[in-house]
Design a protein around this motif. Structure first.
Motif, PDB file in Angstrom:
ATOM      1  N   THR A  70      49.480  24.799  48.554  1.00 37.82           N
ATOM      2  CA  THR A  70      48.764  24.512  47.301  1.00 37.82           C
ATOM      3  C   THR A  70      49.553  24.877  46.052  1.00 37.82           C
ATOM      4  O   THR A  70      49.136  24.526  44.944  1.00 37.82           O
ATOM      5  CB  THR A  70      47.429  25.298  47.263  1.00 37.82           C
ATOM      6  N   TYR A  71      50.659  25.562  46.200  1.00 38.83           N
ATOM      7  CA  TYR A  71      51.378  26.133  45.051  1.00 38.83           C
ATOM      8  C   TYR A  71      51.648  25.100  43.961  1.00 38.83           C
ATOM      9  O   TYR A  71      51.322  25.318  42.785  1.00 38.83           O
ATOM     10  CB  TYR A  71      52.693  26.755  45.518  1.00 38.83           C
ATOM     11  N   ASN A  95      51.460  32.751  40.838  1.00 40.16           N
ATOM     12  CA  ASN A  95      52.312  32.171  39.797  1.00 40.16           C
ATOM     13  C   ASN A  95      53.734  32.720  39.863  1.00 40.16           C
ATOM     14  O   ASN A  95      53.943  33.911  40.035  1.00 40.16           O
ATOM     15  CB  ASN A  95      51.737  32.464  38.408  1.00 40.16           C
ATOM     16  N   ASN A  96      54.701  31.808  39.714  1.00 36.70           N
ATOM     17  CA  ASN A  96      56.124  32.188  39.681  1.00 36.70           C
ATOM     18  C   ASN A  96      56.620  32.776  40.989  1.00 36.70           C
ATOM     19  O   ASN A  96      57.683  33.384  41.032  1.00 36.70           O
ATOM     20  CB  ASN A  96      56.410  33.185  38.544  1.00 36.70           C
ATOM     21  N   CYS A  97      55.831  32.598  42.069  1.00 36.89           N
ATOM     22  CA  CYS A  97      56.266  33.130  43.361  1.00 36.89           C
ATOM     23  C   CYS A  97      57.660  32.642  43.712  1.00 36.89           C
ATOM     24  O   CYS A  97      58.490  33.394  44.199  1.00 36.89           O
ATOM     25  CB  CYS A  97      55.280  32.699  44.457  1.00 36.89           C
ATOM     26  N   GLU A 112      62.816  37.990  41.177  1.00 32.55           N
ATOM     27  CA  GLU A 112      62.382  39.277  41.723  1.00 32.55           C
ATOM     28  C   GLU A 112      61.206  39.100  42.678  1.00 32.55           C
ATOM     29  O   GLU A 112      61.171  39.669  43.766  1.00 32.55           O
ATOM     30  CB  GLU A 112      61.989  40.231  40.581  1.00 32.55           C
ATOM     31  N   LYS A 113      60.220  38.287  42.264  1.00 33.56           N
ATOM     32  CA  LYS A 113      59.056  38.066  43.117  1.00 33.56           C
ATOM     33  C   LYS A 113      59.433  37.325  44.386  1.00 33.56           C
ATOM     34  O   LYS A 113      58.988  37.661  45.489  1.00 33.56           O
ATOM     35  CB  LYS A 113      57.986  37.268  42.358  1.00 33.56           C
ATOM     36  N   LEU A 114      60.261  36.296  44.241  1.00 34.67           N
ATOM     37  CA  LEU A 114      60.659  35.502  45.400  1.00 34.67           C
ATOM     38  C   LEU A 114      61.428  36.349  46.407  1.00 34.67           C
ATOM     39  O   LEU A 114      61.146  36.305  47.609  1.00 34.67           O
ATOM     40  CB  LEU A 114      61.511  34.313  44.947  1.00 34.67           C
ATOM     41  N   PHE A 115      62.365  37.107  45.911  1.00 33.43           N
ATOM     42  CA  PHE A 115      63.196  37.871  46.840  1.00 33.43           C
ATOM     43  C   PHE A 115      62.432  39.031  47.465  1.00 33.43           C
ATOM     44  O   PHE A 115      62.816  39.544  48.510  1.00 33.43           O
ATOM     45  CB  PHE A 115      64.478  38.346  46.135  1.00 33.43           C
ATOM     46  N   ARG A 116      61.329  39.453  46.838  1.00 38.55           N
ATOM     47  CA  ARG A 116      60.462  40.425  47.497  1.00 38.55           C
ATOM     48  C   ARG A 116      59.676  39.750  48.618  1.00 38.55           C
ATOM     49  O   ARG A 116      59.408  40.350  49.651  1.00 38.55           O
ATOM     50  CB  ARG A 116      59.492  41.060  46.480  1.00 38.55           C
ATOM     51  N   LYS A 117      59.317  38.473  48.395  1.00 41.28           N
ATOM     52  CA  LYS A 117      58.573  37.732  49.418  1.00 41.28           C
ATOM     53  C   LYS A 117      59.413  37.505  50.674  1.00 41.28           C
ATOM     54  O   LYS A 117      58.884  37.434  51.783  1.00 41.28           O
ATOM     55  CB  LYS A 117      58.131  36.369  48.873  1.00 41.28           C
ATOM     56  N   ILE A 118      60.734  37.354  50.500  1.00 42.60           N
ATOM     57  CA  ILE A 118      61.600  37.070  51.654  1.00 42.60           C
ATOM     58  C   ILE A 118      62.572  38.230  51.897  1.00 42.60           C
ATOM     59  O   ILE A 118      63.691  38.022  52.354  1.00 42.60           O
ATOM     60  CB  ILE A 118      62.362  35.738  51.452  1.00 42.60           C
ATOM     61  N   ARG A 119      62.108  39.429  51.599  1.00 42.05           N
ATOM     62  CA  ARG A 119      62.967  40.602  51.731  1.00 42.05           C
ATOM     63  C   ARG A 119      63.481  40.791  53.162  1.00 42.05           C
ATOM     64  O   ARG A 119      64.659  41.062  53.382  1.00 42.05           O
ATOM     65  CB  ARG A 119      62.184  41.833  51.286  1.00 42.05           C
ATOM     66  N   ILE A 172      61.978  26.031  52.258  1.00 45.71           N
ATOM     67  CA  ILE A 172      60.686  26.022  51.553  1.00 45.71           C
ATOM     68  C   ILE A 172      60.869  26.518  50.117  1.00 45.71           C
ATOM     69  O   ILE A 172      60.359  25.915  49.166  1.00 45.71           O
ATOM     70  CB  ILE A 172      59.664  26.912  52.292  1.00 45.71           C
ATOM     71  N   CYS A 173      61.599  27.624  49.965  1.00 44.32           N
ATOM     72  CA  CYS A 173      61.833  28.175  48.624  1.00 44.32           C
ATOM     73  C   CYS A 173      62.542  27.168  47.728  1.00 44.32           C
ATOM     74  O   CYS A 173      62.139  26.949  46.574  1.00 44.32           O
ATOM     75  CB  CYS A 173      62.674  29.452  48.721  1.00 44.32           C
TER      76      CYS A 173
END
Length: 376
Positions: free
Chosen positions: A73-74, A83-85, A90-97, A172-173
């Motif tokens: 849905t993003y 938002n801004n995931c 910073e947010k993205l790389f935390r998601k795929i840490r 995906i990213c």
């Protein structure tokens, strides 16, 4: 010399890792065996690596599932709670840490050790360049994977599964970043997404009913901001993926109430007829004296056919249309139960199944009601 494992936190960093892994895929077995030989891994080290890779594989699979759910849905929503995931590094790389940590560990383990002395603070190069799994020159093993113990084959297989999932995560990213950039540059598309999300929100009345009132509508910060922008299209483009679900829920409700008020509709009516306030205004007039448009049924009961026709005429759908009628009717007759109105629809469906297809029956009911009120 020290090999560093830094990854640039950006779209370019994602592309870098993708390219490195895809390069490994071209001649994976050759590079894998070259790494095993260059580091002279013992059986203990092999088993340890298997455990590490499996652990990271499971973590990466979880990250893949989480990102896949967000991606559903993003870029289909104007405002999200993520938002801004994908856009914010910073947010993205935390998601795929876990995904990135795994690549660092594995590529470092397969980087040849360089024992030359260098001045303090001097770095040799990135493991994503010097690792045998990456771009480093490596010889071909004469006997191949079959000549190695089962543990080596297992490690090779687990690494293949891990890299497959890493690619899926990074793809995906990259795709979501590209979609987001395309949407944010298109004002028309941003406006379309804003309007569609507002329509969905006000359509689910139970989520917005507590936010109703003209006073609250006038105080909504997002509504004020949209007016200050001067153009709804410009506001939609500037605000794309800048607000969360709560903010757009308040905005959608406030906008609906304010628009409805301009047509003399109350808060609830504004939500019911958010897509057609002109019809809402007409429905309100009809409901003030509905008895004049209907034929009384048996005894003191209101005629179910008249109700069915009105419900279809509103275009609200059967369930919501009946709810609106029941809450608004102030006439002299008792209302039948909702199941009686449903039974009226069912009787028509059974009598003429073909007419009931593709909304034909609903259109007939609506047409009959138009005829009925035109005679008054």
């Amino acid at each position: 010399m020290i090999h560093w494992t830094d990854i640039e936190k950006s779209k370019e960093g994602i592309l870098q890792i993708l390219e490195v892994i895809k390069n490994y895929e071209k001649e994976g077995e050759v590079r894998f065996l070259a790494g095993i030989q260059s580091r002279n891994f013992s059986e203990y080290k092999i088993q340890q690596l298997i455990c590490i890779v499996r652990e990271r594989l499971n973590m990466t699979r979880r990250e893949l599932l989480r990102l896949s759910e967000i991606a559903l849905t993003y870029n289909k929503l104007w405002a999200t709670d993520d938002n801004n995931c994908f856009r914010d590094a910073e947010k993205l790389f935390r998601k795929i840490r876990s995904t990135l940590k795994g690549t660092k560990i594995i590529y470092k383990r397969f980087t040849p050790i360089c024992r030359k002395n260098t001045p303090d603070g001097k770095f040799h190069s990135s493991v994503f360049v010097k690792s045998t799994l990456a771009y480093a020159e490596c010889g071909r093993d004469l006997y191949g994977l079959e000549s190695y113990p089962d543990s080596v084959t297992t490690l090779y297989s687990e690494m293949g599964a891990y890299f497959t999932n890493v690619i899926a995560v990074l793809v995906i990213c990259h795709q979501e970043l590209a979609k987001e950039a395309m949407i944010s540059s298109n004002a028309e598309l941003c406006l379309q997404l804003l309007n569609e999300q507002c329509k969905t929100i006000v359509g689910d009345m139970k989520d917005v009913i507590g936010m109703l009132s003209k006073e609250k509508a006038g105080q909504d910060e997002l509504l004020k901001k949209s007016k200050k922008t001067g153009s709804l299209k410009a506001f939609a483009q500037q605000g794309f993926h800048k607000y969360n679900i709560e903010s757009i829920t308040r905005y959608a409700t406030s906008r609906a109430v304010e628009n409805g008020a301009a047509f003399g509709l109350d808060d609830i009516e504004s939500l019911y007829f958010v897509n057609n306030p002109e019809k809402g205004k007409k429905a309100k007039v009809i409901m003030t004296n509905f008895d004049a448009y209907a034929d009384k049924g048996r005894g003191t009961k209101m005629d179910t056919t008249a109700i069915a026709e009105f419900v279809c005429w509103t275009g609200l759908g059967i369930a919501k249309g009946f709810s609106y009628f029941a809450s608004t009717y102030k006439g002299h007759y008792d209302l039948p139960q909702k199941k009686s109105v449903w039974a009226r629809f069912d009787s028509y469906r059974k009598a003429d199944p073909e007419a009931a297809k593709d909304g034909g029956m609903e259109l007939k009911f609506a047409s009959d009601f138009e005829t009925r009120i035109s005679k008054r």
